[in-house]
Design a protein around this motif. Structure first.
Motif, PDB file in Angstrom:
ATOM      1  N   VAL A 138      31.766 -40.840  36.898  1.00 28.18           N
ATOM      2  CA  VAL A 138      32.156 -42.180  37.347  1.00 28.18           C
ATOM      3  C   VAL A 138      31.319 -42.543  38.575  1.00 28.18           C
ATOM      4  O   VAL A 138      31.375 -41.846  39.587  1.00 28.18           O
ATOM      5  N   VAL A 139      30.525 -43.604  38.443  1.00 24.74           N
ATOM      6  CA  VAL A 139      29.640 -44.037  39.531  1.00 24.74           C
ATOM      7  C   VAL A 139      30.023 -45.476  39.902  1.00 24.74           C
ATOM      8  O   VAL A 139      30.794 -46.120  39.189  1.00 24.74           O
ATOM      9  N   GLY A 140      29.464 -45.995  40.996  1.00 27.90           N
ATOM     10  CA  GLY A 140      29.854 -47.345  41.393  1.00 27.90           C
ATOM     11  C   GLY A 140      28.725 -48.104  42.082  1.00 27.90           C
ATOM     12  O   GLY A 140      27.878 -47.496  42.751  1.00 27.90           O
ATOM     13  N   ALA A 141      28.739 -49.417  41.897  1.00 31.72           N
ATOM     14  CA  ALA A 141      27.710 -50.260  42.507  1.00 31.72           C
ATOM     15  C   ALA A 141      27.872 -50.323  44.026  1.00 31.72           C
ATOM     16  O   ALA A 141      26.901 -50.433  44.756  1.00 31.72           O
ATOM     17  N   ASP A 142      29.108 -50.219  44.477  1.00 30.25           N
ATOM     18  CA  ASP A 142      29.355 -50.239  45.923  1.00 30.25           C
ATOM     19  C   ASP A 142      29.476 -48.797  46.426  1.00 30.25           C
ATOM     20  O   ASP A 142      30.475 -48.130  46.157  1.00 30.25           O
ATOM     21  N   PHE A 155      27.960 -39.697  29.493  1.00 29.22           N
ATOM     22  CA  PHE A 155      28.209 -41.100  29.826  1.00 29.22           C
ATOM     23  C   PHE A 155      28.275 -41.293  31.328  1.00 29.22           C
ATOM     24  O   PHE A 155      28.647 -40.375  32.064  1.00 29.22           O
ATOM     25  N   ALA A 156      27.947 -42.508  31.743  1.00 25.64           N
ATOM     26  CA  ALA A 156      28.261 -42.930  33.104  1.00 25.64           C
ATOM     27  C   ALA A 156      29.266 -44.075  32.992  1.00 25.64           C
ATOM     28  O   ALA A 156      29.062 -45.000  32.200  1.00 25.64           O
ATOM     29  N   VAL A 157      30.346 -43.962  33.736  1.00 28.06           N
ATOM     30  CA  VAL A 157      31.296 -45.075  33.858  1.00 28.06           C
ATOM     31  C   VAL A 157      30.887 -45.801  35.130  1.00 28.06           C
ATOM     32  O   VAL A 157      30.961 -45.226  36.220  1.00 28.06           O
ATOM     33  N   ILE A 158      30.406 -47.038  34.993  1.00 28.19           N
ATOM     34  CA  ILE A 158      29.853 -47.744  36.155  1.00 28.19           C
ATOM     35  C   ILE A 158      30.849 -48.807  36.635  1.00 28.19           C
ATOM     36  O   ILE A 158      31.182 -49.730  35.895  1.00 28.19           O
ATOM     37  N   ILE A 159      31.312 -48.631  37.863  1.00 34.46           N
ATOM     38  CA  ILE A 159      32.291 -49.570  38.415  1.00 34.46           C
ATOM     39  C   ILE A 159      31.561 -50.638  39.214  1.00 34.46           C
ATOM     40  O   ILE A 159      30.759 -50.313  40.101  1.00 34.46           O
ATOM     41  N   VAL A 188      34.976 -52.078  33.063  1.00 36.41           N
ATOM     42  CA  VAL A 188      33.855 -51.305  33.644  1.00 36.41           C
ATOM     43  C   VAL A 188      32.732 -51.247  32.615  1.00 36.41           C
ATOM     44  O   VAL A 188      32.962 -51.492  31.430  1.00 36.41           O
ATOM     45  N   GLN A 189      31.549 -50.935  33.085  1.00 39.35           N
ATOM     46  CA  GLN A 189      30.426 -50.705  32.169  1.00 39.35           C
ATOM     47  C   GLN A 189      30.451 -49.242  31.741  1.00 39.35           C
ATOM     48  O   GLN A 189      30.582 -48.352  32.588  1.00 39.35           O
ATOM     49  N   LEU A 190      30.317 -49.013  30.448  1.00 35.62           N
ATOM     50  CA  LEU A 190      30.211 -47.645  29.950  1.00 35.62           C
ATOM     51  C   LEU A 190      28.797 -47.454  29.414  1.00 35.62           C
ATOM     52  O   LEU A 190      28.404 -48.104  28.452  1.00 35.62           O
ATOM     53  N   ARG A 191      28.033 -46.615  30.118  1.00 32.96           N
ATOM     54  CA  ARG A 191      26.642 -46.414  29.689  1.00 32.96           C
ATOM     55  C   ARG A 191      26.510 -45.069  28.980  1.00 32.96           C
ATOM     56  O   ARG A 191      26.928 -44.039  29.501  1.00 32.96           O
TER      57      ARG A 191
END
Ligand code: HAM
Length: 432
Positions: free
Chosen positions: A335-339, A383-387, A396-399
């Motif tokens: 789980v990653v995040g833009a902020d 996968f990356a879960v992008i918040i 959320v974006q699931l990449r």
């Protein structure tokens, strides 16, 4: 140089090696379960007398190699770390009245043992064993079953060919006369004996046969052999063990000098070696019958047999044979995040996914999204879960890091989608 190091003769099992041990332990417990052995756990230390009486006071294991615990002033008892599990298991069998259960009582254990020996390759002061004990069966069929179980373990672990060395060391009926004969032999060679062996000649002459002293290598081959002196019932038992092994198609080598280093053995004894590697510290396992031990530790006379396999040495042998180590675990998602600062969001989403049973890491470092994604790729996450801003709409974006594709997914659907993807062998995110 670090200030502190693991004690001499011990080592840290770092995660990759611990995983390799874990694999052996789970093979051992699956297999033992299939053969009807149930797991037992006894303390890592016992009253010293359990080992003195069980293993024998005049043995290397007790006389030279026992790890004695320094007594506290209020303690009158002497304690020692277990050098092997059999004495403790038999102590437990007697203590808990297991002789009233249907016999045989079949017990297994894996765990660390401690011997204060001179460390060298394959010889440690803390080492691990896979041990089984069948208590209450006089054999001979169970003797063959137990040898077959050990060989099955080596095969399932991935070892190539393993040799079975087999002997019988007789019982209380035939051993005393043999012991006298052996004493007479060594008395004739007393000037050639090293000091320890000279001292043991009258006290426990059998131990001269498994001495690690190189001087004994010249003397021992000429000594009389117990296997030539077996009484009728012991010879019959030994022949029947061999017949049972034959009927299972198990090859073995008769080793008339194989007496083992512990005093409790009677009749069948055996050791296992990787083919061609026969040195003194090379046995990857050993065991035998100990029909007198239960009584010696205070129970009713009860026949028994077991083995201990050295897991450290099995791993060394697997490495030498280039058998692949278990794969390192890979997270399903990170789980990653833009902020970068929004660690609470990342932690919360990952926590929910883990609560749903998924292997998910949260990236809790305060760093740019690009760095977080690089780290997820380095972990081989699928996968990356992008918040991002979409979280306000519950999405959320699931990449898919392998396919490079990405889609918006409601947070409420995330666990289900990831679980489905994990099930379908991690082949992309379906629409379902
Ligand atoms: P043991 O032959 O003393 O037997 O030990 C069994 C195995 O443990 C050895 O074959 C070896 O693979 C491994 N081992 C022993 N000492 C070390 C060490 N210092 N470092 C690494 N590995 C070692 C017993 O312990 C008996 N309790 C076996 C048994 C069970 N007999 C009847 N039931």
């Amino acid at each position: 140089m670090p200030t502190f190091r693991a004690p001499r003769g011990t080592r840290d099992l770092l995660p990759a090696e611990r995983a390799a041990f874990g694999r052996l332990e789970s093979i051992a417990s699956d297999l033992a379960g299939r053969y009807g052995y149930r797991e037992i756990e006894t303390p890592l230390f016992e009253q010293t007398a359990v080992f003195e009486r069980g293993v024998g006071a005049v043995t290397d294991v007790v006389e030279k190699e026992l790890f004695l615990l320094a007594p506290r002033t209020e303690e009158k008892e002497s304690w020692a770390l277990r050098p092997e599990p059999t004495a403790g298991i038999v102590r437990a069998y007697v203590q808990h009245g297991m002789q009233t259960l249907p016999q045989p009582v079949k017990l297994m254990m894996t765990g660390p043992m401690f011997r204060y020996d001179r460390p060298q390759a394959g010889r440690y002061r803390q080492f691990w064993q896979f041990d089984v004990e069948a208590i209450g069966d006089p054999g001979p069929a169970v003797d063959a079953e137990i040898v077959e179980l050990a060989l099955r373990f080596y095969t399932e672990a991935g070892l190539g060919t393993v040799e079975v060395h087999l002997n019988s060391i007789g019982d209380a009926a035939c051993r005393p006369a043999y012991v006298e004969e052996l004493k007479a032999y060594f008395r004739d060679h007393v000037s050639e004996l090293p000091a320890t062996e000279r001292d043991r000649l009258e006290r426990n002459v059998l131990r001269l046969l498994d001495s690690k002293d190189p001087a004994m290598a010249a003397l021992n081959p000429g000594a009389p052999r117990i296997s030539d002196r077996l009484c009728g019932p012991c010879a019959e038992h030994f022949a029947a063990v061999q017949a049972h092994l034959d009927s299972l198609g198990i090859g073995f080598m008769l080793e008339p000098g194989l007496v083992r280093g512990l005093d409790y053995y009677s009749r069948t004894t055996f050791e296992f070696y990787v083919t061609g590697r026969h040195g003194q510290q090379q046995a990857i396992g050993g065991g035998g019958r100990y029909d007198g031990l239960v009584e010696l530790l205070g129970g009713r006379p009860t026949p028994a047999i077991g083995f201990g396999l050295g897991l450290d040495r099995v791993l060394l042998a697997l490495e030498a044979e280039d058998v692949a180590a278990p794969a390192e675990p890979v997270p399903l998602a990170v789980v990653v995040g833009a902020d970068p600062a929004a660690t609470a969001e990342r932690l919360r989403v990952a926590t929910d996914l883990r609560a749903a049973g998924l292997a998910v890491r949260a990236d809790l470092a305060i760093r740019k999204l690009g760095k977080q994604l690089e780290s997820a790729a380095r972990d081989h996450a699928h996968f990356a879960v992008i918040i991002g801003d979409e979280l306000t709409d519950g999405q959320v974006q699931l990449r898919d890091l392998e396919a490079g594709s990405q889609q918006l997914v409601p947070v409420a659907d995330l666990a289900r989608k990831l679980a489905a993807a994990a099930k379908s062998h991690r082949h992309g995110v379906g629409d379902g």
